[in-house]
Design a protein around this motif. Structure first.
Motif, PDB file in Angstrom:
ATOM      1  N   ARG A  50       0.804  -1.210   0.000  1.00 59.66           N
ATOM      2  CA  ARG A  50       0.000   0.000   0.000  1.00 59.66           C
ATOM      3  C   ARG A  50       0.842   1.269   0.000  1.00 59.66           C
ATOM      4  N   ASP A  51       2.157   1.175   0.169  1.00 61.27           N
ATOM      5  CA  ASP A  51       3.003   2.354   0.215  1.00 61.27           C
ATOM      6  C   ASP A  51       3.550   2.736  -1.149  1.00 61.27           C
ATOM      7  N   HIS A  52       3.670   1.788  -2.040  1.00 59.98           N
ATOM      8  CA  HIS A  52       4.235   2.068  -3.346  1.00 59.98           C
ATOM      9  C   HIS A  52       3.752   1.009  -4.328  1.00 59.98           C
ATOM     10  N   ASP A  53       3.928   1.301  -5.591  1.00 58.01           N
ATOM     11  CA  ASP A  53       3.562   0.334  -6.622  1.00 58.01           C
ATOM     12  C   ASP A  53       4.801  -0.435  -7.032  1.00 58.01           C
ATOM     13  N   PHE A  54       4.597  -1.640  -7.461  1.00 59.50           N
ATOM     14  CA  PHE A  54       5.711  -2.386  -8.036  1.00 59.50           C
ATOM     15  C   PHE A  54       5.319  -2.818  -9.432  1.00 59.50           C
ATOM     16  N   THR A  55       6.327  -3.054 -10.226  1.00 61.52           N
ATOM     17  CA  THR A  55       6.060  -3.402 -11.610  1.00 61.52           C
ATOM     18  C   THR A  55       6.127  -4.899 -11.799  1.00 61.52           C
ATOM     19  N   GLU A  56       5.348  -5.359 -12.745  1.00 62.25           N
ATOM     20  CA  GLU A  56       5.383  -6.770 -13.102  1.00 62.25           C
ATOM     21  C   GLU A  56       6.388  -6.916 -14.238  1.00 62.25           C
ATOM     22  N   VAL A  57       7.275  -7.856 -14.100  1.00 64.41           N
ATOM     23  CA  VAL A  57       8.257  -8.106 -15.142  1.00 64.41           C
ATOM     24  C   VAL A  57       7.528  -8.631 -16.366  1.00 64.41           C
ATOM     25  N   ASP A  58       8.110  -8.393 -17.551  1.00 64.92           N
ATOM     26  CA  ASP A  58       7.443  -8.760 -18.802  1.00 64.92           C
ATOM     27  C   ASP A  58       7.002 -10.217 -18.866  1.00 64.92           C
ATOM     28  N   ASP A  59       7.727 -11.107 -18.210  1.00 65.96           N
ATOM     29  CA  ASP A  59       7.351 -12.521 -18.271  1.00 65.96           C
ATOM     30  C   ASP A  59       6.242 -12.872 -17.280  1.00 65.96           C
ATOM     31  N   GLY A  60       5.686 -11.881 -16.580  1.00 64.71           N
ATOM     32  CA  GLY A  60       4.585 -12.130 -15.662  1.00 64.71           C
ATOM     33  C   GLY A  60       5.023 -12.393 -14.239  1.00 64.71           C
ATOM     34  N   ALA A  61       6.315 -12.430 -13.991  1.00 62.58           N
ATOM     35  CA  ALA A  61       6.812 -12.661 -12.641  1.00 62.58           C
ATOM     36  C   ALA A  61       6.725 -11.378 -11.832  1.00 62.58           C
ATOM     37  N   PRO A  62       6.510 -11.483 -10.541  1.00 65.29           N
ATOM     38  CA  PRO A  62       6.454 -10.276  -9.714  1.00 65.29           C
ATOM     39  C   PRO A  62       7.818  -9.599  -9.610  1.00 65.29           C
ATOM     40  N   ASP A  63       7.822  -8.348  -9.238  1.00 64.57           N
ATOM     41  CA  ASP A  63       9.047  -7.587  -9.046  1.00 64.57           C
ATOM     42  C   ASP A  63       9.602  -7.925  -7.661  1.00 64.57           C
ATOM     43  N   PHE A  64      10.538  -8.844  -7.632  1.00 63.48           N
ATOM     44  CA  PHE A  64      11.043  -9.341  -6.363  1.00 63.48           C
ATOM     45  C   PHE A  64      11.803  -8.285  -5.569  1.00 63.48           C
TER      46      PHE A  64
END
Length: 120
Positions: A9-23
């Motif tokens: 809830r504090d910031h957004d993270f991006t999804e990597v192009d292959d669908g994996a979460p932004d670790f």
């Protein structure tokens, strides 16, 4: 890359192009940081206590051989009992960590995983 709402809830993270979460974003999240601190709360004291116990055994073996060679029974000495207790201590720490992980770490890990999965 598409931006997805963060589970922290504090910031957004991006999804990597292959669908994996932004670790890296997950690792910076407050939930993950709390989880790591909770693990360290158990691991650091347990490690320090075990190392002090092991060092005590080594120092006793080196500088108090008469104490370590005292016989408890026919073929059993204090040194042998203390040496075998090192194995017992290792098993006790392992069982304690398993219990700790099941009660404290696993539920938080599951919540974190569910939040990441819900965002994807």
């Amino acid at each position: 890359m598409k931006t997805m709402p963060s589970f922290s809830r504090d910031h957004d993270f991006t999804e990597v192009d292959d669908g994996a979460p932004d670790f890296s974003a997950i690792a910076r999240s407050p939930e993950f940081v709390r989880l790591r601190r909770r693990i360290l709360w158990f691991v650091m004291p347990a490690t320090l206590l075990f190392l002090m116990w092991y060092l005590s055994y080594v120092l006793l073996a080196a500088y108090a051989p008469e104490f370590m060679s005292q016989r408890v029974s026919d073929n059993i000495t204090v040194g042998l009992l203390l040496g075998l207790s090192q194995f017992v201590t290792t098993v006790v720490i392992m069982l304690g960590y398993v219990r700790f992980a099941k009660r404290r770490i696993d539920p938080q890990t599951e919540q974190l995983r569910n939040r990441v999965d819900a965002v994807q």
